[in-house]
Design a protein around this motif. Structure first.
Motif: not given
Lengths: 163, 163
Positions: B83-97
């Motif tokens: 589970e991520l901290e927040a559903e923010r697009l930049d966080l999601v993309d960083a995590f995917k990378r």
DNA sequence: CGTGAAATTAGTTGACC
DNA sequence: GGTCAACTAATTTCACG
């Protein structure tokens, strides 16, 4: 220090060249031995011998084509965490057999932790997934509960081992 | 810059012969075209044409060797729900990378439901898994929480699509 | 879509360093 | 482990029904 024989139970000792060969073949198994030899900085004869050995020893399980589920008309993938009614061996074995027999199930793992099993399902659409839950999960008295997570993005799918 | 989602791609129309070819190649892509033709009850020339087309159209993504993780010294596989901290697009993309860059991560899916991501990890042993959680998960401020399930039995692993 | 034949390339095997 | 040579088998391309 290039040799690191690992002790997974049935682990086969692999040297650096074996590892490089496996790394290449896990990305492309249609190379000629000449090309493979070039990429791993060895000779074709050595690659022939080693690849044959790796297949015989079961390090290489199979050589397959990877199909894009979406392109093949299966655009829905779900991860389903499943809890069984009881941790009885007969129930567990029966469940394993059912999963192995189900064509929609690509992967099934028995696990520790929150769930008893994690199952990956690939089907055409949400209607087909609903049918799967109805026919294989709700209809199954061994299942106490299950939680589905629908795939939104296949971030990474590399059925290969980092060696 | 956001990443382009990989689903939503168009399905390619496949006829019965295409399906039979894919079913065979997903189990063994080292057959000669003569053998393939025999198994799908067609001719070698037709198989050659169709397989080339299926590769060009991306229905066949890759041709690879499947390696047994245990035999290759990676005897621990885990499914980790994150589970991520927040559903923010930049966080999601960083995590995917990060997941794409992590060699221990074989599969990573962004999902709906209880978790944001489901990640499959293959490593040598429990110590290596602990190191993975420390270096990639606990060290990651984007992650609110994660739950690991250790694989006890690989009941089914068929990275192929039932067609 | 299917056949068959020719040309090219790849895989296999064995002798040898 | 590496090379080379000789043999077998598979792939590719083409013309044709």
């Amino acid at each position: 220090m290039t040799e690191t024989p690992r002790n997974g139970r049935n682990a086969v000792p692999l040297d650096e060249l074996d590892r490089r060969i496996l790394a290449v073949l896990q990305q492309d198994n249609r190379l000629s031995f000449a090309e493979l030899a070039e990429r791993v900085a060895s000779s074709a004869a050595s690659c022939v011998r080693r690849v044959r050995r790796l297949r015989e020893e079961g390090v290489i399980l199979a050589d397959i084509a990877l199909v894009d589920p979406g392109r093949a008309g299966k655009s829905l993938t779900a991860v389903v965490n499943i809890e069984l009614e009881a941790e009885r061996l007969d129930l567990v074995d029966a469940f394993k057999r059912e999963m192995r027999a189900a064509p929609e199930v690509n992967q099934c793992y028995m696990v520790t932790g929150d769930a008893d099993f994690v199952v990956m399902v690939t089907v055409e659409d949400i209607a087909a997934f609903e049918a799967f839950t109805r026919d294989r999960l709700y209809a199954n008295p061994n299942i106490r509960k299950f939680r589905s997570m629908i795939m939104l993005d296949r971030v990474k799918f590399e059925p290969r081992v980092a060696i």
